[in-house]
Motif scaffolding. Structure first.
Motif, short mmCIF file in Angstrom:
data_model
loop_
_atom_site.label_atom_id
_atom_site.label_comp_id
_atom_site.label_asym_id
_atom_site.label_seq_id
_atom_site.Cartn_x
_atom_site.Cartn_y
_atom_site.Cartn_z
N PHE A 111 -2.87 4.26 4.79
CA PHE A 111 -2.41 5.56 4.09
C PHE A 111 -1.94 4.97 2.76
N PRO A 112 -2.41 5.07 1.57
CA PRO A 112 -1.79 4.28 0.39
C PRO A 112 -0.91 5.46 -0.33
N PHE A 128 -0.17 3.66 11.84
CA PHE A 128 -0.86 3.72 10.63
C PHE A 128 -0.10 2.75 9.64
N ALA A 129 -0.90 2.25 8.68
CA ALA A 129 -0.34 1.32 7.71
C ALA A 129 -0.06 1.92 6.28
N VAL A 130 1.14 1.88 5.82
CA VAL A 130 1.38 2.31 4.35
C VAL A 130 1.40 1.25 3.30
N VAL A 131 0.51 1.43 2.36
CA VAL A 131 0.50 0.50 1.16
C VAL A 131 0.89 1.14 -0.14
N ALA A 132 1.73 0.49 -1.06
CA ALA A 132 1.84 1.17 -2.51
C ALA A 132 0.83 0.60 -3.39
N GLY A 173 2.48 -4.44 2.89
CA GLY A 173 2.96 -2.95 3.25
C GLY A 173 3.68 -2.77 4.55
N CYS A 174 3.74 -1.73 4.79
CA CYS A 174 4.65 -1.54 6.33
C CYS A 174 3.90 -0.48 7.35
N ARG A 213 6.67 -4.98 8.74
CA ARG A 213 6.00 -5.52 7.33
C ARG A 213 4.66 -6.00 7.86
N VAL A 214 3.44 -5.87 7.09
CA VAL A 214 2.32 -6.37 7.15
C VAL A 214 1.59 -6.88 6.04
N ARG A 215 0.83 -7.80 5.84
CA ARG A 215 -0.08 -8.34 4.72
C ARG A 215 -1.37 -7.62 4.77
N LEU A 216 -2.00 -7.22 3.69
CA LEU A 216 -3.27 -6.85 3.50
C LEU A 216 -4.24 -7.70 3.65
N VAL A 217 -5.21 -7.85 4.48
CA VAL A 217 -6.37 -9.03 4.63
C VAL A 217 -7.50 -8.33 4.01
#
Length: 246
Positions: A9-10, A48-52, A93-94, A118-122
């Motif tokens: 979810f950006p 779900f993951a949120v990224v800016a 992201g988170c 926290r997570v890193r987008l791969v």
């Protein structure tokens, strides 16, 4: 490297662990994401993951309600994010845990989620009805002198709050007690400060808690000095971000 695949979810905002995120979901790609989450049993986390967003649009251009009704309507899970969605998002992201997912009569959703890890987008996959991502979970290392730094940040943050609230003579102890665990302090202060997205993103992806706290201490001192010369402003809430229209 341990990875996990989650819906993506950006947003035009940064989500931190512990921050409460209300969402008003109306675009079809995100409605599809929420319908998928509702398939998860209630006793299991709906994650779900949120990224800016670095480059692109939170809402697809010319979607219903957008000002330019003459622009070509973009559809699909990657609409507004270019040919390579991975490049459109910040790398860290988170994960969000949706405590409440309520579908309205018109098919839109009201969602209340909380940041967790926290997570890193791969990688990003746009082949389905909504974006999914492969994510690397990031551990939170304390770093050197995190405890002492957290105490200093809390003192500086209280002064910052007072400046924002225009309450120079009023104690803020009447509100919720502030935490003392360094990582929680670092995330809470990062979420509560009135900062632009790139600065918040920098705080989110700090290598450890102590580094984040050092950065926050500098920011708090600088922002508080600026606020001394400005009129009173409303205080920001500590654990809640603005509602996103997705």
């Amino acid at each position: 490297m341990t990875t996990v695949r989650l819906p993506l979810f950006p947003l035009n905002t940064v989500l931190f662990p512990g921050l409460v995120l209300p969402l008003n979901v109306f675009e079809e790609r995100y409605r599809a994401l929420m319908r998928d989450l509702l398939k998860t049993p209630e006793e299991e986390p709906r994650r779900f993951a949120v990224v800016a967003i670095r480059d692109g649009h939170e809402v697809a251009p010319a979607a219903p309600g957008m000002p330019d009704q003459t622009a070509p309507l973009q559809r699909g899970p990657a609409a507004g994010f270019g040919d390579d969605p991975l490049k459109a998002f910040h790398a860290v992201g988170c994960v969000a845990d949706a405590a409440t997912v309520r579908e309205r009569a018109d098919g839109t959703f009201e969602v209340l989620a909380t940041g967790t890890t926290r997570v890193r987008l791969v990688s990003v996959d746009a082949s389905g009805p909504f974006l999914t991502a492969e994510l690397e979970e990031l551990t939170e290392e304390p770093g050197d002198e995190a405890g002492a730094l957290a105490e200093g940040v809390l003192r500086a943050f209280r002064q910052y709050q007072k400046r924002l609230a225009g309450a120079r003579e009023r104690s803020l102890s009447t509100g919720a007690d502030l935490p003392d665990e360094p990582s929680v302090v670092s995330y809470l202060v990062a979420a509560a400060m009135m900062l632009d997205t790139p600065t918040k993103q920098r705080l989110l992806q700090a290598p450890d808690t102590a580094s984040r706290l050092r950065d926050e201490l500098k920011l708090l001192r600088g922002e508080t000095a600026i606020l001394r010369s400005l009129p009173s402003l409303p205080a920001a809430e500590l654990t809640r971000g603005p509602t996103s229209l997705n």
